[in-house]
Design an enzyme around this catalytic site. Structure first.
Site, PDB file in Angstrom:
ATOM      1  N   LYS A   1       0.858  -1.193   0.000  1.00 52.16           N
ATOM      2  CA  LYS A   1       0.000   0.000   0.000  1.00 52.16           C
ATOM      3  C   LYS A   1       0.883   1.228   0.000  1.00 52.16           C
ATOM      4  O   LYS A   1       2.001   1.207   0.516  1.00 52.16           O
ATOM      5  CB  LYS A   1      -0.874   0.013   1.261  1.00 52.16           C
ATOM      6  CG  LYS A   1      -2.042   0.968   1.184  1.00 52.16           C
ATOM      7  CD  LYS A   1      -3.097   0.452   0.223  1.00 52.16           C
ATOM      8  CE  LYS A   1      -4.483   0.795   0.614  1.00 52.16           C
ATOM      9  NZ  LYS A   1      -5.434  -0.250   0.275  1.00 52.16           N
TER      10      LYS A   1
HETATM   11  N1  GLU Z   1      -7.275   0.031  -2.910  1.00 50.01           N
HETATM   12  C1  GLU Z   1      -8.075  -1.137  -3.092  1.00 50.01           C
HETATM   13  C2  GLU Z   1      -8.086  -1.968  -1.820  1.00 50.01           C
HETATM   14  O1  GLU Z   1      -7.902  -1.459  -0.740  1.00 50.01           O
HETATM   15  C3  GLU Z   1      -7.683  -1.915  -4.343  1.00 50.01           C
HETATM   16  C4  GLU Z   1      -6.289  -2.431  -4.369  1.00 50.01           C
HETATM   17  C5  GLU Z   1      -5.888  -3.022  -5.715  1.00 50.01           C
HETATM   18  O2  GLU Z   1      -6.691  -3.039  -6.632  1.00 50.01           O
HETATM   19  O3  GLU Z   1      -4.727  -3.443  -5.815  1.00 50.01           O
HETATM   20  O4  GLU Z   1      -8.359  -3.135  -1.852  1.00 50.01           O
END
Ligand code: GLU
Length: 418
Positions: A106
């Site tokens: 992240k």
């Molecule tokens: N930000 C989204 C989540 O928290 C999607 C992450 C992604 O598609 O890699 O799951």
């Protein structure tokens, strides 16, 4: 809204809670509670008036035992090192519960994007992409959208990466525009899995979704799509909120019209068909059948949880309940479908996008939605199996039992290096 719970500590306590039901050594569990590495960087970017501003940004690569790190990038003033670490851990267990061959990561920039022009945001995004370039790649780490980022930012990151690397590699990032290699169904995917998960929970509890009342806290991409899809399934959306406040109509309202009102005015507040104005807290404690928290972490703390009246919660946001809230709700038999399963549609369709990018072969929206449906239903079935096999009262713990075991197995099967 409680600011007290540290999301990284919440993640660690969720892991400890599940570890008690697993036959995995403490030394391996210790590994699974910490990120492998965290980039902290300062972006110095020229603003439109010629002055320079510094922005702090992070990327946490939590765990790569099951595949390349995977997870979004958020732009928010509340971003912190611990928040990004927690979110990257949740991604690790999210990709594991839906059993897609990816790890968890992240990123985030501490910024309120509303304060900057589009060209400033482009320079800020490209500056971050340049810092990320050595550590990302379709086999290494694959970012995606998160709070306050979307197709536009993903297209810029892809372009920056491909320019710097002198290549074409659309699978380096997901959540792109269709013309830039995005997938059908990606924008709707988080809201879609949230309602599939809710539907499965209602089925499991023998409750009828037809006519069930629903409150949605947060009306961004995940929240409003969930509202729209649950309405299409026959439920009645009676309340919604965003950062400006909430709206309520006990007879229900059209979620699409409420979204159009938000597009025009900046908020759901003032929507003609749901004039009763209520607070965000009221939305969370309404007497409804289903509650969908779709905003940020820590929306419901232990105190507020005492007042929650919903029977089922499907978490579209990441980390909306503190561990104290979780314990209170489990005691009260509120069935909580945890974030790592309920909102896993986003990363699941990101995975489909990555597969399509690598094959240079693109799927129909129908195929995307069908495959997504199967994956979320399988994840829910695994949750139920673990819940019953371990006689658990908390579906989140059951979900972590399955997910942690899968990550630990991948780690242990690989043997140790060095
Ligand atoms: N930000 C989204 C989540 O928290 C999607 C992450 C992604 O598609 O890699 O799951």
């Amino acid at each position: 809204m409680s600011e007290t719970a540290n999301p990284f500590e919440s993640l660690q306590s969720q892991i400890d809670e599940a570890a008690a039901y697993l036959d995995i050594g403490d030394d391996v569990i210790e590994r699974l509670k910490h990120p492998e590495r965290v980039l902290e960087t300062n972006l110095t970017v020229e603003l439109d008036d010629g002055s320079l501003e510094r922005f702090k940004a992070f990327r946490s690569q939590f765990n790569g035992d099951r595949g390349p790190y995977k997870g979004g990038i958020r732009y928010h003033p509340q971003v912190s090192r611990d928040e990004v670490k927690a979110l990257s851990g949740w991604m690790t267990y999210k990709t594991a519960i839906v059993d897609i061959p990816l790890g968890g990561g992240k990123g985030g920039i501490i910024i309120d994007p509303d304060d900057y022009s589009e060209s400033e945001l482009e320079r800020i995004t490209r500056a971050f992409a340049k810092e990320l370039t050595p550590m990302i790649g379709e086999d290494r780490d694959i970012p995606a959208p998160d709070v306050n980022t979307g197709q536009r930012e993903m297209n810029w990151i892809k372009d920056t990466y491909e320019t710097l690397e002198n290549t074409t590699e659309p699978g380096v990032i997901t959540g792109k525009d269709l013309n830039s290699g995005g997938s059908e169904g990606r924008v709707e995917a988080t809201g879609r899995s949230t309602v599939i998960a809710a539907r499965e929970a209602f089925d499991y509890l023998d409750k009828d979704l037809q006519g069930a009342t629903v409150a949605v806290q947060g009306y961004g991409n995940a929240g409003w799509i969930a509202a729209k899809l649950i309405d299409e399934m026959g439920a009645t959306v009676v309340a919604a909120s965003d950062s400006s406040g909430g709206i309520y109509n006990p007879d229900g309202f059209d979620p699409v019209a409420a979204k159009e009102h938000k597009n025009e005015t900046g908020s759901v507040v003032g929507f003609h068909d749901a004039e009763a104005e209520i607070t965000n807290e009221d939305v969370l404690t309404l007497d409804v059948d289903l509650l969908i928290p779709a905003a940020l972490e820590n929306a419901i703390d232990g105190d507020l949880a005492e007042d929650v009246q919903a029977d089922v919660i499907s978490e579209a946001a990441n980390g909306p309940l503190t561990p104290e809230a979780d314990a209170v709700l489990a005691d009260e038999d509120v069935f909580v479908v945890p974030d790592i399963l309920a909102n896993a549609g986003g990363v699941t369709v990101s995975y489909f996008e990555w597969v399509q990018n690598r094959q240079r072969f693109y799927w129909s929206e129908e195929r995307v939605n069908e495959e997504l449906e199967n994956i979320i239903v399988d994840g829910f079935d695994a949750l139920v199996e673990a819940l019953e096999a371990n006689a658990l009262d908390n579906p989140r713990t059951a979900t972590y039992v399955v997910a942690i075991q899968r990550v630990a197995d991948a780690y242990e099967e690989a043997g140790s290096f060095p």
